[in-house]
Design an enzyme around this catalytic site. Structure first.
Site, mmCIF file in Angstrom:
data_model
loop_
_atom_site.group_PDB
_atom_site.id
_atom_site.type_symbol
_atom_site.label_atom_id
_atom_site.label_comp_id
_atom_site.label_asym_id
_atom_site.label_seq_id
_atom_site.Cartn_x
_atom_site.Cartn_y
_atom_site.Cartn_z
ATOM 1 C CG ASP A 104 -111.290 -11.626 -66.187
ATOM 2 O OD1 ASP A 104 -111.323 -10.382 -66.046
ATOM 3 O OD2 ASP A 104 -112.310 -12.308 -66.366
ATOM 4 C CD GLU B 281 -115.199 -7.666 -60.870
ATOM 5 O OE1 GLU B 281 -116.185 -8.266 -60.404
ATOM 6 O OE2 GLU B 281 -115.147 -7.268 -62.047
#
Length: 483
Positions: free
Chosen positions: A7, A175
């Site tokens: 991420d 997401e």
């Protein structure tokens, strides 16, 4: 970014790019890296280098670093003590820190993750985030809500931008939204489907809107970033411009190391098509696949502080000191003990350390070298109680796989070697590494496929288990990729 950097987020401050990434259940929390070219990165510290924020206990995910004026902000996800996942924020006067935490902004009953700040077409500041519905078999709406100017609280009402369509490639979730503006549109890059582990199905899509609050249109040719022969499950990153060219810094698994190294930071270039939509070169990541650069690490423990790449279980921070070229690690009686580890960067590597005066460890104490998955899952070669032992710990249950008598030595060298990410062999030496004794004696390898948690790679490092009055001393540690 070789190693476990899921991420990743990046922002340009002056002439320098700053990046951070998920640290999950390893501390220190959220690495801080800097670069001048997006390809050569230096780890310079952490957002929270010591204690984690008081409101959170674990799952430190998806930090989003941004700059406005003279302030740097990091929006991040963490598990709220006594609650669920929430989005918090910290700020600093310098990207390198120190950072002041301002606590959680939003934590819905099903969990709130992946915060991203964005100003709308009128200049009003919003927080974008995902409601973590997939954790309870529900949809995953992407929400937007106004932020106050200090970024310490949400104001007004939230509004949904879009959500997952389970009949498409998105599966049960969307997401990791990051947004840029380009030629009159807001473009939201997002990840869909299963993020992690050997069975991952992650990919990246894009949606656009004239106004931040919508309506949003998903690209008909999604997903725009998919697997290739070298990288698997690309997703959750930040789009960034460099010298007139556009890139996304995101994570992906290298097919040669998969979950054992973890999700590595990858830079993929995209262009803007005549239609206005972004298109990644070759449709995958990167367009010219390249293997990660092997990284060797050595620490002689001669500095005043540990090198910043050392990590520990975030809920079991160990006590340690550096004195006279030694790492002195205070044992813990819980889980598998006090642990310090280094991220692995390749599926094959050799880790060594020297344990000093092993015979002087108190009764009931052990110290040595380990391949760490988490505090309850590891493989270790340890000394104590007159023995050198190979110990397997799985789901908190430990058993001795092999042992040998501990020789009379002031310095016991220990070695672990990994092959293909999950096959481990162990050895010890009482003569400074001139001769090695395998453990088991026949050199049998041990299967460590159970080690990595679903969202993390394996760490190699040291440990000390026993009463908190025990202090184990280590003289050196090295982690070297195998040819």
């Amino acid at each position: 970014m070789p190693g476990d950097f899921p991420d990743p987020s990046v922002v340009k401050v002056g002439n320098t790019y700053w990046a951070t990434a998920t640290s999950s259940n390893w501390g220190p929390t959220f690495p801080l890296l800097k670069s001048t070219n997006l390809t050569s990165w230096e780890l310079v510290g952490h957002v929270f280098p010591g204690e984690r924020p008081a409101w959170a206990d674990y799952y430190f995910w998806a930090p989003e670093i941004s700059q406005e004026g003279a302030k740097t902000y990091v929006f991040y996800t963490a598990h709220k003590r006594g609650g669920n996942l929430a989005v918090g924020v910290a700020s600093a006067d310098n990207p390198a820190g120190p950072y002041t935490d301002h606590g959680p902004l939003v934590g819905q009953p099903d969990g709130s993750i992946d915060g991203f700040p964005m100003r709308d077409e009128k200049g009003q500041l919003y927080l974008i985030w995902k409601e973590d519905g997939n954790s309870v078999q529900q949809p995953t709406p992407i929400w937007a809500q106004r932020l106050n100017d200090t970024r310490t609280a949400l104001v007004g009402e939230k509004q949904e931008l879009f959500r997952n369509d389970p009949s498409t490639w998105e599966g049960n979730l969307v997401e990791g939204v990051s947004i840029v503006q380009h030629q009159g549109y807001f473009y939201a890059f997002y990840a869909g489907n299963g993020c992690c582990g050997r069975g991952c199905t992650y990919a990246t899509g894009v949606a656009r809107a004239k106004n931040l609050l919508g309506p949003w249109e998903k690209y008909a040719r999604n997903p725009i970033l998919i697997n290739n022969d070298t990288w698997k499950c690309p997703g959750h990153g930040t789009a960034v411009e460099h010298q007139g060219r556009w890139y996304m810094l995101h994570h992906a698994y290298h097919t040669g190391s998969q979950e054992f190294v973890g999700r590595q930071g990858v830079l993929s270039e995209f262009t803007w098509a005549a239609s206005g939509w972004p298109e990644f070169k070759g449709g995958s990541t990167p367009a010219a696949p390249a293997a990660p650069t092997p990284v060797a690490f050595t620490d002689e423990f001669t500095g005043k502080a540990l090198q910043p790449s050392w990590q520990w279980p975030v809920e079991q921070r160990p006590a340690f000191a550096l004195r006279g070229g030694q790492l002195q690690l205070t044992a813990r009686p819980d889980h598998a003990g006090a642990a310090l580890g280094q991220s692995t960067t390749t599926p094959g590597y050799t880790a060594t350390t020297t344990l000093l005066n092993p015979a002087s460890l108190p009764a009931g104490s052990q110290a040595g070298l380990a391949a760490h998955g988490d505090p309850d899952n590891l493989l270790s070669v340890v000394a104590g109680g007159g023995k050198v032992q190979l110990v397997q710990t799985e789901k908190g249950q430990s058993k001795t796989l092999a042992e040998a008598a501990l020789p009379a030595t002031k310095a016991l060298r220990l070695r672990l070697q990994a092959q293909q990410g999950s096959r481990f062999s162990f050895a010890w030496s009482a003569d400074e590494g001139k001769t090695w004794q395998p453990l088991p004696a026949d050199g049998t390898t041990v299967n460590g496929a159970y080690l990595p948690p679903w969202d993390r790679g394996i760490r190699a490092g040291v440990l000390a288990h026993g009463p908190a009055t025990t202090v184990a001393s280590f003289e050196q540690f090295s982690l070297v990729p195998n040819p």
